[in-house]
Design a protein around this motif. Structure first.
Motif, PDB file in Angstrom:
ATOM      1  N   TYR A  19      21.709 -21.343  -1.277  1.00  0.00           N
ATOM      2  CA  TYR A  19      20.100 -20.925  -1.219  1.00  0.00           C
ATOM      3  C   TYR A  19      19.620 -19.651   0.038  1.00  0.00           C
ATOM      4  O   TYR A  19      18.699 -19.016  -1.014  1.00  0.00           O
ATOM      5  N   LYS A  20      20.913 -18.624   0.043  1.00  0.00           N
ATOM      6  CA  LYS A  20      21.001 -17.129   0.077  1.00  0.00           C
ATOM      7  C   LYS A  20      20.337 -16.499  -1.685  1.00  0.00           C
ATOM      8  O   LYS A  20      19.388 -15.589  -1.588  1.00  0.00           O
ATOM      9  N   ARG A  25      17.074 -14.357  -5.762  1.00  0.00           N
ATOM     10  CA  ARG A  25      16.474 -14.479  -7.068  1.00  0.00           C
ATOM     11  C   ARG A  25      15.477 -14.699  -7.001  1.00  0.00           C
ATOM     12  O   ARG A  25      14.461 -14.323  -7.421  1.00  0.00           O
ATOM     13  N   LEU A  26      14.586 -15.698  -6.657  1.00  0.00           N
ATOM     14  CA  LEU A  26      13.376 -15.905  -6.278  1.00  0.00           C
ATOM     15  C   LEU A  26      12.160 -14.936  -5.685  1.00  0.00           C
ATOM     16  O   LEU A  26      11.641 -14.352  -6.738  1.00  0.00           O
ATOM     17  N   GLU A  27      13.858 -14.088  -5.027  1.00  0.00           N
ATOM     18  CA  GLU A  27      11.900 -13.118  -4.485  1.00  0.00           C
ATOM     19  C   GLU A  27      12.033 -11.683  -5.732  1.00  0.00           C
ATOM     20  O   GLU A  27      11.259 -11.605  -5.806  1.00  0.00           O
ATOM     21  N   ALA A  36      12.352 -15.741   7.727  1.00  0.00           N
ATOM     22  CA  ALA A  36      13.549 -15.063   7.322  1.00  0.00           C
ATOM     23  C   ALA A  36      14.620 -16.162   7.008  1.00  0.00           C
ATOM     24  O   ALA A  36      14.888 -15.053   5.784  1.00  0.00           O
ATOM     25  N   ASP A  37      14.543 -17.018   7.052  1.00  0.00           N
ATOM     26  CA  ASP A  37      15.769 -17.842   6.794  1.00  0.00           C
ATOM     27  C   ASP A  37      15.958 -19.041   7.131  1.00  0.00           C
ATOM     28  O   ASP A  37      16.284 -19.995   7.326  1.00  0.00           O
ATOM     29  N   SER A  38      15.412 -19.254   5.505  1.00  0.00           N
ATOM     30  CA  SER A  38      15.307 -20.796   5.818  1.00  0.00           C
ATOM     31  C   SER A  38      15.857 -21.758   4.237  1.00  0.00           C
ATOM     32  O   SER A  38      15.427 -21.442   3.568  1.00  0.00           O
ATOM     33  N   LEU A  58      21.993 -26.184  -6.941  1.00  0.00           N
ATOM     34  CA  LEU A  58      22.435 -26.495  -5.555  1.00  0.00           C
ATOM     35  C   LEU A  58      23.827 -26.686  -5.500  1.00  0.00           C
ATOM     36  O   LEU A  58      24.652 -27.511  -5.671  1.00  0.00           O
ATOM     37  N   ARG A  59      24.365 -26.391  -4.125  1.00  0.00           N
ATOM     38  CA  ARG A  59      25.081 -26.064  -3.340  1.00  0.00           C
ATOM     39  C   ARG A  59      25.247 -26.719  -2.557  1.00  0.00           C
ATOM     40  O   ARG A  59      24.763 -25.842  -1.179  1.00  0.00           O
TER      41      ARG A  59
END
Length: 66
Positions: A19-20, A25-27, A36-38, A58-59
Motif C-alpha cells: 500500500y505504501k 503513486r496516488l499522492e 498518515a499511514d493507512s 494489490l499484494r
C-alpha cells in the motif's frame, strides 16, 4: 473507513503489503489522504481511480483479491 467524499467505504479485513507504494503513486497523481499511514485509505483511493482493476495491483496477506 470511508473515502474523503464519503461515497466509498471499506471494512478492513486483510493487510495490504504494497500500500505504501500505491499510496505514493496516488499522492504523485494529486490524491489526498486523511490519515498518515493507512492501507485501507490507500485501497479506497486506488479503487476510486481504477475501479475493480485496482485489485490486480494489490499484494497482501491473501493475494486472492481478484
Amino acid at each position: 473507513m470511508q473515502h474523503t467524499t464519503r461515497r466509498y467505504s471499506r471494512i478492513p479485513k486483510r493487510s495490504v503489503f504494497n500500500y505504501k507504494e500505491r499510496r505514493a503513486r496516488l499522492e504523485a497523481a494529486g490524491y489526498t489522504f486523511l490519515r498518515a499511514d493507512s492501507d485501507t485509505e490507500a485501497v479506497l483511493q486506488l479503487h476510486r481511480r481504477e475501479r475493480p482493476e485496482c485489485l490486480k495491483k494489490l499484494r497482501g496477506l491473501c493475494d486472492d483479491y481478484t
